[in-house]
Design an enzyme around this catalytic site. Structure first.
Site, PDB file in Angstrom:
ATOM      1  N   GLY A 174     -11.100  47.003 -51.382  1.00 40.49           N
ATOM      2  CA  GLY A 174     -12.436  47.055 -50.805  1.00 40.49           C
ATOM      3  C   GLY A 174     -13.176  48.291 -51.237  1.00 40.49           C
ATOM      4  O   GLY A 174     -12.644  49.406 -51.138  1.00 40.49           O
ATOM      5  N   TYR A 202      -3.684  37.872 -57.634  1.00 43.98           N
ATOM      6  CA  TYR A 202      -4.893  38.635 -57.933  1.00 43.98           C
ATOM      7  C   TYR A 202      -5.124  39.882 -57.068  1.00 43.98           C
ATOM      8  O   TYR A 202      -5.413  40.950 -57.603  1.00 43.98           O
ATOM      9  CB  TYR A 202      -6.103  37.699 -57.810  1.00 43.98           C
ATOM     10  CG  TYR A 202      -7.436  38.389 -57.929  1.00 43.98           C
ATOM     11  CD1 TYR A 202      -7.901  38.845 -59.151  1.00 43.98           C
ATOM     12  CD2 TYR A 202      -8.225  38.596 -56.807  1.00 43.98           C
ATOM     13  CE1 TYR A 202      -9.124  39.493 -59.259  1.00 43.98           C
ATOM     14  CE2 TYR A 202      -9.453  39.241 -56.904  1.00 43.98           C
ATOM     15  CZ  TYR A 202      -9.902  39.686 -58.129  1.00 43.98           C
ATOM     16  OH  TYR A 202     -11.100  40.328 -58.233  1.00 43.98           O
ATOM     17  N   CYS A 215     -11.924  29.461 -48.591  1.00 47.47           N
ATOM     18  CA  CYS A 215     -10.918  30.305 -47.935  1.00 47.47           C
ATOM     19  C   CYS A 215     -11.550  30.893 -46.670  1.00 47.47           C
ATOM     20  O   CYS A 215     -12.646  31.428 -46.737  1.00 47.47           O
ATOM     21  CB  CYS A 215     -10.485  31.431 -48.864  1.00 47.47           C
ATOM     22  SG  CYS A 215      -9.440  32.649 -48.030  1.00 47.47           S
ATOM     23  N   CYS A 244      -6.656  27.007 -50.580  1.00 50.75           N
ATOM     24  CA  CYS A 244      -7.792  26.900 -51.500  1.00 50.75           C
ATOM     25  C   CYS A 244      -7.483  25.948 -52.660  1.00 50.75           C
ATOM     26  O   CYS A 244      -8.394  25.487 -53.335  1.00 50.75           O
ATOM     27  CB  CYS A 244      -8.230  28.270 -52.000  1.00 50.75           C
ATOM     28  SG  CYS A 244      -6.890  29.300 -52.559  1.00 50.75           S
ATOM     29  N   ASP A 274      -6.218  34.399 -67.438  1.00 52.44           N
ATOM     30  CA  ASP A 274      -6.987  34.963 -66.320  1.00 52.44           C
ATOM     31  C   ASP A 274      -6.394  34.432 -65.015  1.00 52.44           C
ATOM     32  O   ASP A 274      -5.622  33.466 -65.015  1.00 52.44           O
ATOM     33  CB  ASP A 274      -8.471  34.596 -66.450  1.00 52.44           C
ATOM     34  CG  ASP A 274      -9.375  35.576 -65.688  1.00 52.44           C
ATOM     35  OD1 ASP A 274      -8.847  36.479 -65.009  1.00 52.44           O
ATOM     36  OD2 ASP A 274     -10.610  35.433 -65.779  1.00 52.44           O
ATOM     37  N   CYS A 298       0.301  30.400 -48.026  1.00 52.33           N
ATOM     38  CA  CYS A 298      -0.962  29.700 -47.878  1.00 52.33           C
ATOM     39  C   CYS A 298      -1.418  29.294 -49.277  1.00 52.33           C
ATOM     40  O   CYS A 298      -1.453  30.132 -50.185  1.00 52.33           O
ATOM     41  CB  CYS A 298      -2.021  30.579 -47.230  1.00 52.33           C
ATOM     42  SG  CYS A 298      -3.639  29.753 -47.170  1.00 52.33           S
ATOM     43  N   CYS A 325      -0.768  34.663 -48.140  1.00 54.73           N
ATOM     44  CA  CYS A 325      -1.762  34.271 -49.164  1.00 54.73           C
ATOM     45  C   CYS A 325      -1.154  34.460 -50.549  1.00 54.73           C
ATOM     46  O   CYS A 325      -0.834  35.584 -50.947  1.00 54.73           O
ATOM     47  CB  CYS A 325      -3.001  35.140 -49.015  1.00 54.73           C
ATOM     48  SG  CYS A 325      -4.137  34.968 -50.411  1.00 54.73           S
ATOM     49  N   ASN A 375      -7.423  43.785 -41.629  1.00 53.30           N
ATOM     50  CA  ASN A 375      -7.610  43.064 -42.889  1.00 53.30           C
ATOM     51  C   ASN A 375      -7.379  41.585 -42.607  1.00 53.30           C
ATOM     52  O   ASN A 375      -6.364  41.221 -42.038  1.00 53.30           O
ATOM     53  CB  ASN A 375      -6.592  43.574 -43.923  1.00 53.30           C
ATOM     54  CG  ASN A 375      -6.546  42.735 -45.188  1.00 53.30           C
ATOM     55  OD1 ASN A 375      -5.495  42.576 -45.790  1.00 53.30           O
ATOM     56  ND2 ASN A 375      -7.668  42.194 -45.611  1.00 53.30           N
ATOM     57  N   GLY A 376      -8.325  40.760 -43.014  1.00 46.56           N
ATOM     58  CA  GLY A 376      -8.165  39.318 -42.811  1.00 46.56           C
ATOM     59  C   GLY A 376      -9.451  38.711 -42.330  1.00 46.56           C
ATOM     60  O   GLY A 376     -10.551  39.182 -42.664  1.00 46.56           O
ATOM     61  N   CYS A 415     -10.282  43.670 -47.288  1.00 48.61           N
ATOM     62  CA  CYS A 415     -10.005  45.007 -46.759  1.00 48.61           C
ATOM     63  C   CYS A 415      -8.597  45.510 -47.046  1.00 48.61           C
ATOM     64  O   CYS A 415      -7.712  44.756 -47.423  1.00 48.61           O
ATOM     65  CB  CYS A 415     -10.149  45.000 -45.240  1.00 48.61           C
ATOM     66  SG  CYS A 415     -11.792  44.596 -44.676  1.00 48.61           S
ATOM     67  N   SER A 470      -5.558  41.684 -63.477  1.00 42.53           N
ATOM     68  CA  SER A 470      -4.452  40.834 -63.037  1.00 42.53           C
ATOM     69  C   SER A 470      -3.964  39.881 -64.122  1.00 42.53           C
ATOM     70  O   SER A 470      -2.853  39.361 -64.032  1.00 42.53           O
ATOM     71  CB  SER A 470      -4.851  40.073 -61.775  1.00 42.53           C
ATOM     72  OG  SER A 470      -6.113  39.502 -61.951  1.00 42.53           O
TER      73      SER A 470
HETATM   74  S1  SF4 Z   1      -7.066  29.885 -48.857  1.00 44.54           S
HETATM   75 FE1  SF4 Z   1      -6.359  30.729 -50.856  1.00 44.54          FE
HETATM   76  S2  SF4 Z   1      -7.264  32.794 -51.013  1.00 44.54           S
HETATM   77 FE2  SF4 Z   1      -7.426  32.119 -48.854  1.00 44.54          FE
HETATM   78  S3  SF4 Z   1      -5.594  32.936 -47.837  1.00 44.54           S
HETATM   79 FE3  SF4 Z   1      -5.088  30.853 -48.508  1.00 44.54          FE
HETATM   80  S4  SF4 Z   1      -4.197  31.132 -50.584  1.00 44.54           S
HETATM   81 FE4  SF4 Z   1      -5.256  33.024 -50.046  1.00 44.54          FE
END
Ligand code: SF4
Length: 477
Positions: A36, A255, A395, A450, A358, A447, A249, A111-112, A8, A296
Site C-alpha cells: 500500500g 502477485y 474480489c 476471482c 506476467d 480462495c 488468497c 488488512n482485508g 494494506c 512478480s
Molecule cells: S477473490 Fe481472488 S484476489 Fe480476491 S481474495 Fe480470492 S483469490 Fe484473492
C-alpha cells in the site's frame, strides 16, 4: 491503469520495556510498502499514552527523522500502509484508527475487507454513532469497542467482534496494556509473528517485515486465531480456529506478497517459480528467450526457463522511483507513462521469439501495451503466459477488482484475448493447477473466487459508498 492492487499491510510490536518502537515500526512498514502506497501511519503507546502520526504517501516521505523522534519511546506500537480500495483517497481513511471508549483507548490497523461493513455501519449509525471516515477500520473499531462494554478484556471483545465481522481481516489492535493480533477464520490475508534478539514481539502482514527489524520468524497466526501480547508474554486464543475451511488468497503467492516472504509455510518465490514451471509443461513453445514482467513475473520466468530449457533474459527495466506523486501524463500521452515505468531491453528481445510471463490479465490494456513494447524493441514473436487463471469474478476481500465489466476474460475467449493483446499465443495457469503452486503451504484451502466464483464467505449485499466522497479512482489512470 486498471491493475490488481493489494489494500494494506499491518505491523505491530510489543516490548516489555520502553524502546524506540517508532523506528522499528518504520522499518517494518518500509518492508511492507508494496502492500500500500496511498497512506501510512504509526501509533506508539507509552504506558497508555498513544502518540500517532498518519500521512498520505510513502513511508519514507511521511516519516521524517523529526516525526519519528516526536513519536517517542513506548512499549507497544501499531503501524499500517494503505492502498485505498474503498472509501476516499485521503488522510481521513489512514490507519491506525485510534479511538477513545468507555474502557480506555484503542488503535486498530487491518488488512482485508469486511463484506458486511455496510450493514454494521448502518446499525451503529442508527444507534447514534458518528463515523469520521468511510473505511472499514472505523466500523471494526465500533464493533470491538461495543463488545468491550460487555467483556472483561480486549481479547474477549475481539473474540465477540469476530462473530460479527464477515469477510477478510488480518488485524492488529493496541489497548493501553496489550497488543492483540487476529486473522479471520478463513485466513484470507496473511499474518505472522516474529521476535527480535532483544525480546520484542513482532506481528507483520509478511515475514519480510520481521526480517526488516532483524527479527526471527516464529510462526504464522492461524486462521481464526487471536494472539495476545502483554506483560505475561504471548498467548493464543483458538476458539474461532477450525470453524471453517481455510481460504488464503492465492494471489498473495502469485502477485501481492514480496518474493522473499514466506506465507503459511511456503516461500512466495518458490510458488512463483513453480507456477512458471507448470506453464512450461502445459504450454510449451519454440522460443529463444523467456522474460518476466517485473516484479512478480520474474521468478515465474525463471521457472518457465528452467523447465523448458529456453534461456532466461531480463526483458524489462522497471523504474523503481515512480511514487504516488508521479505526475501521470494526460490521456494522449499515456503510452509514455508505460515507457517511463517499464522499458524493454532490446538487446534481450530483438530478433527473438519471446515467452513473456506476467501474473494476470485484468482489462487487457496493460498487457497489450507490454506486448507492443516488446515488438517495438524488435521481438519477432511474443508468446504470453500468465501465472493465474482467467480473472472473471470480482474480489470482495481487499483488492481493487470489484467491477466485473472491466475484466477481459469475462466476455472473450482465449484466442480472442491473444488477438486483442497482440500476442502470438496465450496460456493461463489452469484452475486445477492453482492449488499446487504453493508446495508446503500448511493451509489446505485457497480462495480462488476471482477465477471460479466460489467465494469463501457470503458476498456483500451492498458496498458502502459515501456520495460526498471523492471517488477512489478519480485521478488514477
Ligand atoms: S477473490 Fe481472488 S484476489 Fe480476491 S481474495 Fe480470492 S483469490 Fe484473492
Amino acid at each position: 491503469m486498471f491493475e490488481l492492487k493489494e489494500e494494506c499491510g499491518v505491523f505491530g510490536l510489543y516490548s516489555q520495556r520502553a524502546a524506540d518502537l517508532a523506528r522499528l515500526a518504520y522499518y517494518g512498514l518500509f518492508a511492507l510498502q508494496h502492500r500500500g502506497q496511498e497512506s501510512c501511519g504509526i501509533s506508539v503507546n507509552d504506558h497508555g499514552v498513544f502518540t500517532t502520526h498518519t500521512g498520505n504517501g510513502l513511508v519514507n516521505d511521511v516519516f521524517t527523522a523529526d516525526i519519528l523522534e516526536s513519536l517517542g519511546k513506548g512499549n507497544i506500537s501499531v503501524g499500517h500502509v494503505r492502498y485505498g480500495t474503498r472509501g476516499t483517497i485521503g488522510l481521513v481513511n489512514a490507519q491506525p484508527v485510534v479511538v477513545n471508549h468507555i474502557k480506555g483507548r484503542m488503535a486498530v490497523a487491518y488488512n482485508g475487507r469486511i463484506v458486511n461493513a455496510c450493514e454494521l455501519r448502518e446499525k451503529f449509525e442508527l444507534a447514534g454513532s458518528i463515523f469520521h471516515s468511510s473505511g472499514d477500520a472505523e466500523a471494526i473499531a465500533h464493533v470491538v469497542t461495543s463488545a468491550r462494554i460487555r467483556t472483561s478484556s480486549i481479547e474477549s471483545a475481539v473474540g465477540e467482534a469476530m462473530d460479527e465481522l464477515k469477510g477478510a481481516y488480518s488485524m492488529i489492535l493496541m489497548s493501553p496494556a496489550k497488543l492483540v493480533a487476529c486473522r479471520d477464520p478463513y485466513g484470507i490475508r496473511p499474518l505472522c509473528i516474529g521476535k527480535t534478539a532483544e525480546g520484542i514481539w513482532v506481528v507483520s502482514s509478511e515475514s519480510c517485515g520481521i526480517d526488516a527489524v532483524g527479527g526471527t520468524f516464529v510462526r504464522d497466526v492461524e486462521p481464526g486465531e487471536i494472539v495476545v501480547f502483554d506483560s505475561d508474554g504471548m498467548r493464543s486464543i483458538r476458539t474461532h480456529c477450525g470453524s471453517t475451511k481455510s481460504a488464503l488468497c492465492v494471489f498473495e503467492y502469485i502477485y501481492f506478497a514480496r518474493p522473499d516472504s514466506v506465507i503459511d509455510g511456503c516461500a512466495v518465490q518458490a510458488a512463483r517459480i513453480k507456477a512458471g514451471e507448470l506453464l512450461a509443461e502445459t504450454y510449451p513453445v519454440e522460443a529463444d528467450v523467456v522474460v518476466g514482467v517485473p516484479d512478480s513475473g520474474l521468478d515465474a520466468a525463471v521457472g518457465y526457463s528452467r523447465k523448458s530449457g529456453i534461456a532466461y533474459g531480463v526483458g524489462f527495466i522497471k523504474n523503481k522511483y515512480i511514487g504516488r506523486t508521479f505526475i501521470a501524463p494526460e490521456q494522449a500521452t499515456r503510452e509514455g507513462k508505460v515507457r517511463i515505468k517499464l522499458n524493454p531491453v532490446s538487446v534481450t528481445v530483438s530478433g527473438k521469439r519471446v515467452v513473456l510471463i506476467d501474473d494476470s490479465i485484468v482489462r487487457g490494456t496493460t498487457s497489450a501495451r507490454i506486448v507492443r513494447l516488446l515488438r517495438e524493441a524488435g521481438a519477432k514473436e511474443v508468446h504470453m503466459r500468465v501465472t493465474a487463471p482467467p480473472f472473471i469474478n470480482a474480489c470482495y476481500y481487499g483488492t481493487d477488482i470489484s467491477e466485473t465489466d472491466a475484466l477481459i476474460a469475462r466476455d472473450h475467449k482465449l484466442e480472442d484475448i491473444a488477438g486483442i493483446i497482440g500476442a502470438d499465443s496465450l496460456g493461463y495457469l489452469k484452475r486445477n493447477q492453482v492449488g499446487i503452486i504453493a508446495e508446503g503451504c500448511k493451509l489446505k484451502g485457497f480462495c480462488t473466487a476471482c477465477f471460479d466464483g466460489y467465494y469463501p464467505t457470503e458476498k456483500p449485499e451492498r458496498i458502502f459508498v459515501n456520495k460526498y466522497d471523492k471517488k477512489i479512482n478519480e485521478g488514477r489512470s
